[in-house]
Each structure stands twice: as C-alpha cells, then as structure tokens.
Design a protein around this motif. Structure first.
Motif, PDB file in Angstrom:
ATOM      1  N   THR A 165       0.826   9.741  -3.168  1.00  0.00           N
ATOM      2  CA  THR A 165       2.223   9.446  -3.471  1.00  0.00           C
ATOM      3  C   THR A 165       2.660  10.234  -4.692  1.00  0.00           C
ATOM      4  O   THR A 165       1.871  10.461  -5.615  1.00  0.00           O
ATOM      5  CB  THR A 165       2.452   7.941  -3.713  1.00  0.00           C
ATOM      6  OG1 THR A 165       3.857   7.702  -3.894  1.00  0.00           O
ATOM      7  CG2 THR A 165       1.697   7.440  -4.933  1.00  0.00           C
ATOM      8  N   VAL A 169       4.260   6.301 -11.426  1.00  0.00           N
ATOM      9  CA  VAL A 169       3.491   5.079 -11.645  1.00  0.00           C
ATOM     10  C   VAL A 169       3.064   5.020 -13.103  1.00  0.00           C
ATOM     11  O   VAL A 169       2.467   5.960 -13.636  1.00  0.00           O
ATOM     12  CB  VAL A 169       2.235   5.036 -10.738  1.00  0.00           C
ATOM     13  CG1 VAL A 169       1.403   3.786 -11.033  1.00  0.00           C
ATOM     14  CG2 VAL A 169       2.641   5.081  -9.272  1.00  0.00           C
ATOM     15  N   ALA A 184      -0.689   9.594  -8.093  1.00  0.00           N
ATOM     16  CA  ALA A 184      -1.520   8.457  -7.693  1.00  0.00           C
ATOM     17  C   ALA A 184      -1.894   8.551  -6.218  1.00  0.00           C
ATOM     18  O   ALA A 184      -1.229   9.221  -5.417  1.00  0.00           O
ATOM     19  CB  ALA A 184      -0.780   7.153  -7.959  1.00  0.00           C
ATOM     20  N   LEU A 186      -2.645   5.682  -3.254  1.00  0.00           N
ATOM     21  CA  LEU A 186      -2.522   4.258  -2.977  1.00  0.00           C
ATOM     22  C   LEU A 186      -3.565   3.858  -1.953  1.00  0.00           C
ATOM     23  O   LEU A 186      -3.700   4.491  -0.909  1.00  0.00           O
ATOM     24  CB  LEU A 186      -1.127   3.927  -2.450  1.00  0.00           C
ATOM     25  CG  LEU A 186       0.065   4.429  -3.272  1.00  0.00           C
ATOM     26  CD1 LEU A 186       1.364   3.885  -2.694  1.00  0.00           C
ATOM     27  CD2 LEU A 186      -0.080   4.055  -4.732  1.00  0.00           C
ATOM     28  N   ARG A 195      -3.692  -0.988  -4.229  1.00  0.00           N
ATOM     29  CA  ARG A 195      -4.300  -0.562  -5.483  1.00  0.00           C
ATOM     30  C   ARG A 195      -3.879   0.873  -5.776  1.00  0.00           C
ATOM     31  O   ARG A 195      -3.813   1.718  -4.876  1.00  0.00           O
ATOM     32  CB  ARG A 195      -5.824  -0.641  -5.411  1.00  0.00           C
ATOM     33  CG  ARG A 195      -6.373  -2.043  -5.233  1.00  0.00           C
ATOM     34  CD  ARG A 195      -6.023  -2.963  -6.380  1.00  0.00           C
ATOM     35  NE  ARG A 195      -6.724  -4.236  -6.281  1.00  0.00           N
ATOM     36  CZ  ARG A 195      -6.513  -5.281  -7.067  1.00  0.00           C
ATOM     37  NH1 ARG A 195      -5.609  -5.196  -8.042  1.00  0.00           N
ATOM     38  NH2 ARG A 195      -7.186  -6.408  -6.903  1.00  0.00           N
ATOM     39  N   TYR A 196      -3.613   1.143  -7.061  1.00  0.00           N
ATOM     40  CA  TYR A 196      -3.153   2.447  -7.514  1.00  0.00           C
ATOM     41  C   TYR A 196      -4.324   3.167  -8.181  1.00  0.00           C
ATOM     42  O   TYR A 196      -4.820   2.724  -9.217  1.00  0.00           O
ATOM     43  CB  TYR A 196      -1.995   2.291  -8.504  1.00  0.00           C
ATOM     44  CG  TYR A 196      -0.782   1.642  -7.890  1.00  0.00           C
ATOM     45  CD1 TYR A 196       0.293   2.408  -7.450  1.00  0.00           C
ATOM     46  CD2 TYR A 196      -0.706   0.253  -7.729  1.00  0.00           C
ATOM     47  CE1 TYR A 196       1.406   1.816  -6.870  1.00  0.00           C
ATOM     48  CE2 TYR A 196       0.402  -0.350  -7.155  1.00  0.00           C
ATOM     49  CZ  TYR A 196       1.454   0.438  -6.725  1.00  0.00           C
ATOM     50  OH  TYR A 196       2.547  -0.154  -6.155  1.00  0.00           O
ATOM     51  N   LEU A 198      -5.617   6.477 -10.073  1.00  0.00           N
ATOM     52  CA  LEU A 198      -4.965   7.483 -10.898  1.00  0.00           C
ATOM     53  C   LEU A 198      -5.964   8.522 -11.389  1.00  0.00           C
ATOM     54  O   LEU A 198      -7.130   8.196 -11.688  1.00  0.00           O
ATOM     55  CB  LEU A 198      -4.314   6.814 -12.124  1.00  0.00           C
ATOM     56  CG  LEU A 198      -3.559   5.495 -11.895  1.00  0.00           C
ATOM     57  CD1 LEU A 198      -3.027   4.966 -13.204  1.00  0.00           C
ATOM     58  CD2 LEU A 198      -2.427   5.690 -10.900  1.00  0.00           C
ATOM     59  N   ALA A 256      -8.678   2.885 -11.170  1.00  0.00           N
ATOM     60  CA  ALA A 256      -7.768   1.811 -10.758  1.00  0.00           C
ATOM     61  C   ALA A 256      -7.833   0.699 -11.791  1.00  0.00           C
ATOM     62  O   ALA A 256      -8.836   0.542 -12.501  1.00  0.00           O
ATOM     63  CB  ALA A 256      -8.163   1.282  -9.380  1.00  0.00           C
ATOM     64  N   MET A 264       2.174  -2.931 -13.248  1.00  0.00           N
ATOM     65  CA  MET A 264       2.396  -1.662 -12.585  1.00  0.00           C
ATOM     66  C   MET A 264       3.903  -1.435 -12.478  1.00  0.00           C
ATOM     67  O   MET A 264       4.616  -2.257 -11.871  1.00  0.00           O
ATOM     68  CB  MET A 264       1.775  -1.671 -11.192  1.00  0.00           C
ATOM     69  CG  MET A 264       0.259  -1.698 -11.196  1.00  0.00           C
ATOM     70  SD  MET A 264      -0.425  -0.125 -11.749  1.00  0.00           S
ATOM     71  CE  MET A 264      -2.174  -0.557 -11.825  1.00  0.00           C
ATOM     72  N   VAL A 266       6.581   1.040 -10.985  1.00  0.00           N
ATOM     73  CA  VAL A 266       6.685   2.095  -9.977  1.00  0.00           C
ATOM     74  C   VAL A 266       8.142   2.521  -9.871  1.00  0.00           C
ATOM     75  O   VAL A 266       9.013   1.704  -9.550  1.00  0.00           O
ATOM     76  CB  VAL A 266       6.160   1.610  -8.611  1.00  0.00           C
ATOM     77  CG1 VAL A 266       6.258   2.729  -7.578  1.00  0.00           C
ATOM     78  CG2 VAL A 266       4.716   1.127  -8.744  1.00  0.00           C
TER      79      VAL A 266
END
Length: 279
Positions: A165, A169, A184, A186, A195-196, A198, A256, A264, A266
């Motif tokens: 994505t 974030v 990120a 997902l 869950r993100y 990174l 994460a 979070m 977004v």
C-alpha cells in the motif's frame, strides 16, 4: 436476509467441530515416531480458535493410559480465555490456554514412550469415537507429509494475504511519532485485525531487541523488540519475521506494532484500537 459469515463463525465457536484431512500426519516424541496416520481429523473444542489433530487410537504407537486425577481442568463456567469481541461475546481459548483446559466431555489420557509423555484426550462425542485428540505442544516434532509444521495445524478455512500500500501510515503513542511510511505492507488474516508491516528504516523510535520469540503456524518465528520512549520502555510492542514461512514471505524483515496498545493513523485518520487476546 443476508448472512454475515463472521457471525456464523462466532456461533460455531460454541460447538465441538472437526474436519477430516487427506494429509499423512506424524508426531515425534523422545526421538520416536509415535503417531503415523492418514486418517487424521482436525478438531476444535468449543471456544478453541485454532485446531489440533486427532487420530484413531490404533495409529498411536505408544502406551495410552488415564491421566492422573486433577491433570485436566474443565472450564464449565467459561471464565478462562480472552476477548475477541469482533467475532463472539464468549471468551475464546487461544493457543496460550493450556491443552489441559477442557471445554467438552471426555477422558484425558497420557501417551508415553520411555521416560517421556504427552497429553491426549478421548472425546465423548460419538462422531469422534475411537479417536484421541493430541496436545500439539506436547510432542517434539510434527510432520504433514514430509514437511515439518510449528505452532499448530493450519486451519483450512483461514488464510493470510499480504498487500502493498502507498497509503500514509503513522504509528503514534499520544503525540509521540514512532514510525512514518508510505511503503507499508498490509497483512490480512481471517478474524484478526489488519497488521501494518513497515520498513525498519521508516521506524523513527529507538528499538531495543528483546529475547522474546513466538511461533505462528502461518508466518513462522517472530522476534520481538521494545520501544524506548521518554517515559520508559514499551516492552515487546513490535515484532518481525526474519525467516518467515512461505505465506508470509512478503513481510520478511519488516516491523509490525501492536496497535491494540498504540495508534495507527492511516491517511490522517486514527484507526480504532482493536480488542484481541493481545490487548
């Protein structure tokens, strides 16, 4: 009227559930293959959210004997477990709840080879007559065909998906920025919050490696980190998979955070903190 599948799953959690598998299942204890079966079934006791294996008793090449009194503990009141309010109003039994906690009728047994033993359970349900449910964590190794599995058997009705994505974030604790990215990935997992994951270079907070590790049957071994903030340390608040299993290969090395305890944000909108067994 339409039927929301998650509501159906929530209602089914109250029941003893099982599903046959075509896989050859083997379990090793004390260096000996004590289970070898191509007639295994996956079993979910009431309120259990992950399955374990059951096999015909004759496929267990070890002594089966009644467990000592008090070795098993019933949960008749339903007061053991963790909240998962997006799925059910009941407390669910996740893998941290010991196998010895029973939520259905039956006879606990001990599976012994040499000086080692593992727990089993002979369910009273007639559909599982002749089967012994096995404590996954009590054995040294499990094989599905020739591949080793960890954590617990896969649920055939559950999956994970990873998607890239470019959304903005940010990970926040109050006014403190912990991470900021537009790169990120997902991870979507059935019945759990998104869950993100990174890139570590987009984490601006100071990370302190932890000795904590956990195993996920779908993702592999997670290594944890704590975050250092002005007021102290947030223990084990972040994790990564350095050598993920195939399904989670897209999040290798990414970080994460438990958004149950952080925020979070977004595209400028703070997401509600989910309530899960890790809240």
């Amino acid at each position: 009227m339409g039927l929301r599948l998650r509501d159906t799953i929530g209602r089914q959690l109250r029941e003893l559930r099982y599903e046959p598998t075509a896989k050859r299942i083997r379990a090793v204890l004390n260096g000996v293959t004590v289970v070898d079966s191509d007639r295994a079934v996956l079993v979910w006791e009431p309120r259990r959210v992950v399955p374990t294996y059951a096999v015909p008793a004759e496929d267990v090449a070890a002594e089966l004997s009644p467990q000592p009194p008090g070795a098993a503990r019933a949960d008749e009141a339903g007061d053991v477990g963790f909240a998962l309010p997006d799925v059910t109003t009941m407390r669910v039994l996740d893998p941290r709840v010991p196998f010895s906690v029973r939520s259905t009728e039956g006879e606990p047994v001990e599976i012994r080879t040499g000086a080692r033993s593992a727990a089993g359970f002979l369910p009273a349900d007639p559909d599982l007559s002749g089967y012994v449910v096995l404590d996954f964590g009590g054995f040294d190794r499990w094989l599905e065909e020739d591949d080793e599995i960890v954590g617990h058997p896969h649920d055939p009705f559950q999956r994970i998906d990873v998607r890239r994505t470019s959304r903005h974030v940010r990970v926040m604790l109050g006014d403190t920025l912990l991470a900021d990215t537009r790169r990120a990935r997902l991870l979507f997992e059935t019945m759990l919050p998104v869950r993100y994951y990174l890139p570590p270079e987009d984490v601006v907070a100071e990370l302190r490696p932890s000795t904590t590790t956990t195993y996920c049957a779908y993702k592999g071994e997670a290594a944890y980190s704590s975050v250092v903030i002005a007021d102290g340390v947030l223990d084990d608040i972040a994790w990564r998979y350095d050598e993920p299993l195939v399904d989670a290969s897209e999040v290798r090395g990414l970080m994460a955070f438990f958004d149950e305890r952080l925020d979070m944000v977004v595209d400028g909108v703070a997401r509600p903190r989910p309530v899960t067994p890790w809240s």
